[in-house]
Design an enzyme around this catalytic site. Structure first.
Site, mmCIF file in Angstrom:
data_model
loop_
_atom_site.group_PDB
_atom_site.id
_atom_site.type_symbol
_atom_site.label_atom_id
_atom_site.label_comp_id
_atom_site.label_asym_id
_atom_site.label_seq_id
_atom_site.Cartn_x
_atom_site.Cartn_y
_atom_site.Cartn_z
ATOM 1 N N GLY A 103 0.694 -16.560 -15.849
ATOM 2 C CA GLY A 103 0.097 -16.573 -14.516
ATOM 3 C C GLY A 103 0.447 -17.855 -13.806
ATOM 4 O O GLY A 103 0.867 -18.830 -14.438
ATOM 5 N N CYS A 153 2.367 -17.728 -22.403
ATOM 6 C CA CYS A 153 2.436 -18.762 -21.369
ATOM 7 C C CYS A 153 1.024 -19.157 -20.903
ATOM 8 O O CYS A 153 0.256 -19.700 -21.693
ATOM 9 C CB CYS A 153 3.324 -18.280 -20.224
ATOM 10 S SG CYS A 153 3.851 -19.602 -19.139
ATOM 11 N N TYR A 154 0.635 -18.827 -19.660
ATOM 12 C CA TYR A 154 -0.723 -19.170 -19.217
ATOM 13 C C TYR A 154 -1.763 -18.569 -20.166
ATOM 14 O O TYR A 154 -2.804 -19.174 -20.447
ATOM 15 C CB TYR A 154 -0.965 -18.643 -17.788
ATOM 16 C CG TYR A 154 -2.336 -18.977 -17.260
ATOM 17 C CD1 TYR A 154 -2.567 -20.163 -16.596
ATOM 18 C CD2 TYR A 154 -3.407 -18.097 -17.450
ATOM 19 C CE1 TYR A 154 -3.838 -20.487 -16.128
ATOM 20 C CE2 TYR A 154 -4.673 -18.408 -16.989
ATOM 21 C CZ TYR A 154 -4.883 -19.599 -16.322
ATOM 22 O OH TYR A 154 -6.136 -19.922 -15.870
ATOM 23 N N HIS A 189 8.508 -16.394 -23.056
ATOM 24 C CA HIS A 189 8.252 -15.004 -22.661
ATOM 25 C C HIS A 189 9.027 -14.013 -23.529
ATOM 26 O O HIS A 189 10.208 -13.761 -23.257
ATOM 27 C CB HIS A 189 8.633 -14.810 -21.182
ATOM 28 C CG HIS A 189 7.702 -15.514 -20.254
ATOM 29 N ND1 HIS A 189 6.576 -14.917 -19.744
ATOM 30 C CD2 HIS A 189 7.719 -16.772 -19.778
ATOM 31 C CE1 HIS A 189 5.933 -15.779 -18.978
ATOM 32 N NE2 HIS A 189 6.604 -16.914 -18.981
ATOM 33 N N GLU A 210 8.816 -10.889 -23.527
ATOM 34 C CA GLU A 210 9.047 -9.631 -22.804
ATOM 35 C C GLU A 210 10.324 -9.654 -21.975
ATOM 36 O O GLU A 210 10.785 -8.632 -21.497
ATOM 37 C CB GLU A 210 7.830 -9.319 -21.904
ATOM 38 C CG GLU A 210 7.631 -10.203 -20.676
ATOM 39 C CD GLU A 210 6.932 -11.529 -20.946
ATOM 40 O OE1 GLU A 210 6.890 -11.951 -22.130
ATOM 41 O OE2 GLU A 210 6.458 -12.171 -19.995
ATOM 42 N N GLY A 232 11.342 13.776 -3.498
ATOM 43 C CA GLY A 232 11.530 12.482 -4.167
ATOM 44 C C GLY A 232 11.268 12.635 -5.667
ATOM 45 O O GLY A 232 10.760 13.675 -6.104
ATOM 46 N N VAL A 233 11.584 11.578 -6.420
ATOM 47 C CA VAL A 233 11.477 11.670 -7.881
ATOM 48 C C VAL A 233 10.040 12.005 -8.329
ATOM 49 O O VAL A 233 9.825 12.938 -9.109
ATOM 50 C CB VAL A 233 11.905 10.333 -8.555
ATOM 51 C CG1 VAL A 233 11.750 10.411 -10.060
ATOM 52 C CG2 VAL A 233 13.331 9.987 -8.188
ATOM 53 N N ASP A 234 9.053 11.259 -7.813
ATOM 54 C CA ASP A 234 7.697 11.402 -8.337
ATOM 55 C C ASP A 234 7.126 12.796 -8.100
ATOM 56 O O ASP A 234 6.650 13.460 -9.029
ATOM 57 C CB ASP A 234 6.763 10.345 -7.732
ATOM 58 C CG ASP A 234 7.264 8.943 -8.005
ATOM 59 O OD1 ASP A 234 8.050 8.779 -8.952
ATOM 60 O OD2 ASP A 234 6.900 8.018 -7.261
ATOM 61 N N SER A 235 7.169 13.258 -6.834
ATOM 62 C CA SER A 235 6.562 14.573 -6.587
ATOM 63 C C SER A 235 7.375 15.677 -7.249
ATOM 64 O O SER A 235 6.824 16.690 -7.685
ATOM 65 C CB SER A 235 6.360 14.821 -5.092
ATOM 66 O OG SER A 235 7.591 14.897 -4.418
ATOM 67 N N SER A 236 8.683 15.490 -7.398
ATOM 68 C CA SER A 236 9.498 16.521 -8.053
ATOM 69 C C SER A 236 9.140 16.632 -9.536
ATOM 70 O O SER A 236 9.046 17.731 -10.080
ATOM 71 C CB SER A 236 10.987 16.200 -7.919
ATOM 72 O OG SER A 236 11.341 16.153 -6.567
ATOM 73 N N LYS A 263 7.905 4.025 -13.360
ATOM 74 C CA LYS A 263 8.990 4.803 -12.742
ATOM 75 C C LYS A 263 10.057 5.235 -13.754
ATOM 76 O O LYS A 263 10.529 6.368 -13.728
ATOM 77 C CB LYS A 263 9.637 3.938 -11.656
ATOM 78 C CG LYS A 263 10.521 4.682 -10.713
ATOM 79 C CD LYS A 263 9.686 5.271 -9.612
ATOM 80 C CE LYS A 263 10.496 5.993 -8.584
ATOM 81 N NZ LYS A 263 9.640 6.558 -7.539
#
Ligand code: XMP
Length: 515
Positions: free
Chosen positions: A56, A83-84, A173, A175, A229-233, A371
């Site tokens: 953070g 980290c933080y 980090h 990640e 779009g990708v999400d609604s499809s 996503k």
């Protein structure tokens, strides 16, 4: 109580918080993000197998910064502070954190000091591991019963642990891909310290979502606003798998779509045997937008008209009980951590008010997915590739790419130019390497000469960006020859355009869209 094979990530405001959550899931275990201000009771209710405290921007050396609850550190849940996150552990447990004279940003080297399960199967080459650091403060004095596990040249406590209470901290980090073997370090925490079992693969996700949808919806009908779009499809594909013909999709044509898009979306979903109904509301949108030049007003008009049209259509369909939406996890995290006082830069088009207004139950089957996970399960569900690989397209569509007033002539010019640009990007195989590319219409007259004729017409701008999260973006360095070819085609094929320019502004300071 048996924990639920889930890692909880407490967000202290790091730009990497969502990345941590995605990494845990890639490793195969479910993760969720909550604001660092969440109460200890709520955390215990969530019953995680382990907790990661994110980094953070704050400093624990001032009293007003958000700290980890001491009682959480005593709750016997395995904890990894990054980290933080590490500094707040040290601070709460009686160690000390100081502002460092030397800040470490970017690449750094750590060496192994004491044995730690976090470093199992991690190979330190000549006792060096390349890691990614980003900190000003550092732990100076360890809390009681902690030991150092790694050090760097400028940071003696680059990692610590307390094996009795299963609390670990890393100043770097794991990640971030620049940290070598970061995935192994995180896997060690997740499997060896927290004892999680793998439960998060595309197969598991689809399976549990489909049975979840079936249990919830039973034999009732579900309505979905499909944009292509990708999400609604992907939501449409998932619902179709779960409830077949009880899914009804509405596709609203607001007249601000790309050339050929209506036919493409309709034929794609019809061929998949999905019940999709087209509502052509383009004239209504155009008349409501007439004369409006303010970007925020344009967005509001489009958003409200969309709701109006959708609601009217929905009323005509009998016995619908549910409204499905393609909300994804980043939207959920953003709206749950609204204690961040960020200013509204653009009011994004959303249909959040719809379910209550229409008295429907809300179904958000992909609200736990990132996503890239949506794309993965979309592929598994046989969503056509051209849909999964499409660049995002904003809800207000070309309405925010025609600067100033929207007219049907301007939309038509923009549609043609956009098609030329996108077709060329695809045929030169550049499209998939970009995050988003489009054309913007500028109502600015400029002089040109074609043959012996003077031309005094409008200007178009090409925009192409590369980004991971759309919060920041780099303008794409498209080859000059390519830009030249697109520009030539546009000016030659569309007589109402006299000039094409290329947008070489990053985000920040610009945004991706022009309005
Ligand atoms: P900006 O322009 O804010 O865009 O840098 C970031 C991403 O969001 C998309 N965008 C929108 N999407 N409704 C949407 O659904 C909107 O009003 C809207 N405005 C921007 C933009 O295309 C980019 O992907």
């Amino acid at each position: 109580m048996k924990s639920s094979d889930k890692i909880l990530i407490l967000d202290f405001g790091s730009q990497y918080t969502q990345l941590i959550a995605r990494r845990v899931r890639e490793i195969g275990v479910f993760s969720e993000v909550k604001p660092s201000s969440i109460s200890i009771e709520k955390i215990l209710e969530l019953n995680p197998s382990g907790i990661i405290l994110s980094g953070g921007p704050e400093t624990v050396t001032i009293s007003s910064s958000q700290k980890v609850h001491k009682s959480l550190l005593e709750a016997k849940i395995p904890i990894l502070g990054i980290c933080y996150g590490m500094q707040t552990i040290a601070n709460e447990l009686g160690g000390s954190v100081i502002r460092s004279n030397i800040r470490e940003f970017g690449h750094s080297e750590i060496s192994y000091v004491n044995h730690s399960v976090l470093f199992d199967s991690v190979s330190f080459d000549s006792n060096i591991l390349n890691v990614w650091m980003s900190h000003g403060d550092k732990v100076e004095v360890l809390p009681d019963n902690f030991e150092i596990i790694a050090s760097s040249k400028d940071c003696k406590v680059a990692g610590f642990q307390n094996l009795d209470s299963n609390i670990f901290g890393l100043q770097f980090h794991p990640e971030v891909t620049h940290t070598n073997q970061g995935e192994t370090i995180l896997s060690n925490f997740i499997f060896k310290v927290c004892g999680c079992r793998k439960n998060w693969s595309t197969f598991d996700i689809i399976d549990s979502m489909v049975s979840d949808i079936k249990n919830k919806v039973k034999n009732e009908k579900v309505l979905l606003g499909l944009s292509g779009g990708v999400d609604s499809s992907v939501v449409a594909m998932l619902l179709h798998k779960a409830i077949k013909n009880n899914l009804i999709c509405i596709f609203v044509d607001h007249g601000l779509l790309r050339l050929g898009e209506v036919d493409e979306v309709m034929s794609t979903f019809k061929s998949l045997d999905i019940d999709i109904r087209l509502i052509d509301a383009s004239q209504l949108f155009l008349s409501k937008l007439s004369g409006e030049t303010d970007p925020e007003q344009k967005r509001k008009i489009i958003g409200n008209t969309f709701i109006e049209v959708f609601e009217n259509e929905a009323k005509k369909i009998k016995d619908v009980s549910w409204l499905a939406q393609g909300t994804i996890y980043p939207d959920v995290i953003e709206s749950s951590s609204d204690d961040h006082n960020s200013s509204v830069i653009k009011s994004h088009h959303n249909v959040g008010g719809l379910p209550e207004k229409m008295n429907l139950k809300l179904l958000e089957p992909i609200r736990e997915l990132f996503k890239d996970e949506v794309r993965k399960i979309g592929a598994e569900l046989n969503t056509p590739e051209h849909i999964l690989k499409r660049h995002p397209f904003p809800g207000p569509g070309l309405g925010i790419r025609v600067m100033g007033e929207i007219t049907s002539e301007r939309i038509s010019i923009l549609q043609k130019a956009d098609k030329i640009f996108i077709d060329e990007l695809k045929s030169e195989k550049i499209y998939d390497s970009l995050s988003q590319a489009f054309v913007v219409y500028l109502p600015v007259k400029s002089v040109g000469v074609v043959g012996d004729e003077r031309r005094y017409e409008d200007v178009l701008a090409l925009r192409a960006v590369e980004t991971v999260d759309f919060m920041t973006a780099k303008w794409a360095h498209l080859p000059y020859d390519f830009i030249g070819k697109v520009s030539n085609r546009i000016v030659n094929e569309i007589s109402l355009v006299s000039r094409v320019v290329y947008d070489c502004t990053g985000k920040p300071p610009a945004t991706i869209e022009w309005e």
